[in-house]
Enzyme design. Structure first.
Site, short mmCIF file in Angstrom:
data_model
loop_
_atom_site.label_atom_id
_atom_site.label_comp_id
_atom_site.label_asym_id
_atom_site.label_seq_id
_atom_site.Cartn_x
_atom_site.Cartn_y
_atom_site.Cartn_z
N SER A 152 0.61 -1.19 -0.13
CA SER A 152 0.16 -0.02 0.03
C SER A 152 1.06 1.15 0.01
O SER A 152 1.79 1.36 -0.66
CB SER A 152 -0.79 -0.01 1.27
OG SER A 152 -1.75 1.06 1.12
N HIS B 149 -2.88 -1.19 -3.11
CA HIS B 149 -3.90 -0.28 -2.97
C HIS B 149 -3.80 0.82 -3.88
O HIS B 149 -2.96 1.80 -3.77
CB HIS B 149 -3.97 0.26 -1.86
CG HIS B 149 -4.35 -1.07 -0.64
ND1 HIS B 149 -4.01 -0.88 0.87
CD2 HIS B 149 -4.96 -2.16 -0.74
CE1 HIS B 149 -4.48 -2.12 1.38
NE2 HIS B 149 -4.94 -2.85 0.20
N ASP C 207 -3.99 -4.69 6.15
CA ASP C 207 -4.56 -5.72 4.93
C ASP C 207 -3.26 -6.66 4.60
O ASP C 207 -2.23 -6.11 4.40
CB ASP C 207 -4.88 -4.89 3.63
CG ASP C 207 -5.59 -5.66 2.60
OD1 ASP C 207 -6.01 -6.76 2.89
OD2 ASP C 207 -5.56 -5.33 1.59
#
Length: 200
Positions: free
Chosen positions: A17, A44, A141
């Site tokens: 991310s 992401h 995540d």
């Protein structure tokens, strides 16, 4: 699988991310053309606009770079970036070769694509032949999915949080007891380059 065992790796899955693009730029370009496994990547990215990542890395990498379509068969020596707005999963049913599945199911951990979704589906498909890598990111995540991979016999490398732009993602994987090893990007790159198909 506590150490990287090149002979057993069927696929590599990577989650990232915030700060992840910079981390990937230290990993993917060093992979030689003879790298023997597919690499599936979730970063992401902002939804609603095309991803620039495939074009960015295609210019820098020896491996083929793809933004896959639904049902594409997964090929060795290819890097697949999850398209914006879609979960990317691995399907391997009835002994068929693993393929990509794209889903517009609701976001997981506020993200679509979700690292957890990729990791959990890949664990089902590849089991102990799967290596997961959790890179820089600002949320948790990937921790649950990496734990699933480890429980299935696969391995997880977490980026050393001290070297991550956003350490929350690797820290969450470590806290979940999902990481077999905590490595710098340089250590990961050195290990990955050992896994090549010498017949090429």
């Amino acid at each position: 699988m506590t150490m990287f065992d090149a002979a057993r790796i069927g696929a590599v899955v990577i989650g990232a991310s915030a700060g992840g693009v910079e981390a990937l730029n230290l990993l993917l370009p060093v992979l030689p053309k003879a790298f023997a496994a597919p690499v599936l990547v979730v970063v992401h990215v902002r939804q609603g606009q095309p991803s620039l990542l495939p074009g960015l890395f295609a210019a820098r990498c020896a491996l083929a770079i793809e933004e896959p379509f639904d049902k594409d068969e997964i090929a060795p020596g290819t890097v697949y970036f999850a398209p914006p707005g879609y979960h990317m999963l691995v399907e391997a049913e009835g002994g068929a070769a693993p393929s990509i599945a794209l889903s517009i199911d609701p976001p997981v951990r506020f993200s679509r694509p979700s690292v957890d979704v990729l990791f959990e589906s890949a664990a089902h498909a590849y089991g102990e032949r799967l290596l997961s890598i959790v890179l820089s990111g600002a949320n948790d995540d990937g921790a649950r999915g990496a734990r699933t991979i480890r429980e299935a016999g696969g391995a997880c490398w977490a980026q050393d949080p001290a070297t991550a732009t956003a350490p929350a993602m690797p820290l969450a994987a470590i806290a979940a007891d999902a990481a077999n090893e905590v490595l710098t990007l340089e250590q990961m790159a050195m290990r990955l380059t050992q896994y090549v198909d010498h017949s090429k």
